[in-house]
Write a protein that holds these residues in place. Structure first.
Motif, PDB file in Angstrom:
ATOM      1  N   GLY A   1       0.802  -1.217   0.000  1.00 27.40           N
ATOM      2  CA  GLY A   1       0.000   0.000   0.000  1.00 27.40           C
ATOM      3  C   GLY A   1       0.835   1.267   0.000  1.00 27.40           C
ATOM      4  O   GLY A   1       0.610   2.163  -0.828  1.00 27.40           O
TER       5      GLY A   1
ATOM      6  N   ALA B   1       1.052   4.167  -2.999  1.00 25.29           N
ATOM      7  CA  ALA B   1       0.804   5.589  -2.749  1.00 25.29           C
ATOM      8  C   ALA B   1       1.963   6.443  -3.250  1.00 25.29           C
ATOM      9  O   ALA B   1       1.755   7.529  -3.814  1.00 25.29           O
ATOM     10  CB  ALA B   1       0.571   5.818  -1.253  1.00 25.29           C
TER      11      ALA B   1
ATOM     12  N   SER C   1      -3.601   7.478  -2.919  1.00 24.95           N
ATOM     13  CA  SER C   1      -3.877   6.198  -2.277  1.00 24.95           C
ATOM     14  C   SER C   1      -4.409   5.197  -3.293  1.00 24.95           C
ATOM     15  O   SER C   1      -5.035   5.567  -4.298  1.00 24.95           O
ATOM     16  CB  SER C   1      -4.891   6.372  -1.137  1.00 24.95           C
ATOM     17  OG  SER C   1      -6.129   6.825  -1.637  1.00 24.95           O
TER      18      SER C   1
END
Length: 305
Positions: A192, A196, A202
């Motif tokens: 993650g 990003a 995101s």
């Protein structure tokens, strides 16, 4: 004969679940935020003690984020190894939770435990019996992987650390990665935080049409291909926020696995790839059920002497 009452603890980086179950059916669940080790583990232990005083449970399973020392002959068995999570390096996970409870107990990584639950009760079931070789990947804040071979989680000197495998990069991909240890290991490329940084937004806000998804699919496929080549896994389950959050990404990964293997593995075909590389059947329940699976496994081993 009634199913045994067992307890489990799923320790994550942001929250901890304490559960008890009859057999595999969870009957109670409590959540605690993960803060400092003493407070977090102490609160979980108190729940276990209260439950045990109400009705003794037969075994305890602990599924924790890692890295962990899982060698029972080691002096620091059950402790957290060096981790970037502040304050948790050296924390005695097993001792804090299992000591003083008069029942067998087991500890393993959260991903090994989830793999065990999927092997017993989820996507690992084939022809009414557990898969002999299953891999569980979770892609979210980090990237972790666990294996179950012939009904047992895989350990050696440590547990698997698939997130830090280095893969062959896609041509034209200049993203340096975000891992503080290795830069562009697979976790540094597709977790993650990596997404990003790569996309400057995101992951859930990135359109499926963005061309850089092709790089991400390539990287995950490199990991999947490596696992297939080294273990001949019958199932590779991809969970976590990134893994389960984008069906379009999983389809791209499957296509690239076929392309990268180039026909070398006869069991990996256009017809079979969707059953080999797929999402977990237990979904978000794989974590807490993993802790229960560890407890039932500890109870079985204890009964066999």
């Amino acid at each position: 004969m009634s199913e045994p009452l067992v307890a489990g603890v799923e320790l994550g980086g942001t929250k901890i679940f304490v559960v008890r179950a009859r057999g595999r059916e969870i009957v109670d669940r409590m959540m605690i935020p993960t803060t400092a080790p003493d407070g977090t583990l102490g609160a979980a232990k108190q729940i276990l003690l209260d439950w045990h005083s109400q009705e003794p449970f037969s075994a305890l399973g602990i599924a924790s984020f890692g890295p962990l020392r899982l060698d029972r002959t080691a002096e620091d068995f059950g402790r957290m190894l060096p981790t970037p999570k502040p304050g948790w390096t050296g924390a005695d996970i097993f001792g804090a939770l299992a000591e003083g409870l008069p029942c067998p107990a087991a500890i393993d990584t959260d991903v090994n435990a989830a793999a065990l639950a999927e092997a017993y009760w989820g996507a690992g079931i084939q022809e009414d019996r557990p898969s002999d070789c299953l891999c569980y990947l979770t892609i979210g804040t980090g990237l972790g992987g666990g294996f179950v071979f012939n009904g047992r989680p895989l350990h050696g000197a440590m547990h698997p650390e698939l997130g830090h495998i280095l893969i062959r990069r896609a041509e034209g991909d200049e993203f340096p990665g975000v891992c503080s240890f290795h830069g562009d290991c697979i976790e540094g490329l597709v977790s993650g935080p990596a997404l990003a940084r790569r996309f400057n937004v995101s992951g859930d806000a990135i359109p499926a049409t963005h061309p850089h998804w092709d790089f991400v699919a390539h990287d995950i496929a490199q990991l999947v291909s490596t696992i297939l080549l080294t273990t001949a896994a019958r199932r590779i389950l991809i969970g976590g926020g990134v893994g389960m959050g984008r069906a379009d990404l999983l389809d791209r990964v499957r296509s690239k696995v076929i392309e990268q293997l180039n026909g070398y593995l006869s069991f990996v075909t256009h017809d079979s790839i969707a059953t080999i590389v797929r999402t977990p059947a237990l979904g978000e329940q794989a974590g807490p059920l993993g802790a229960i699976a560890l407890a039932l496994d500890a109870l079985e081993r204890d009964n066999k002497g």
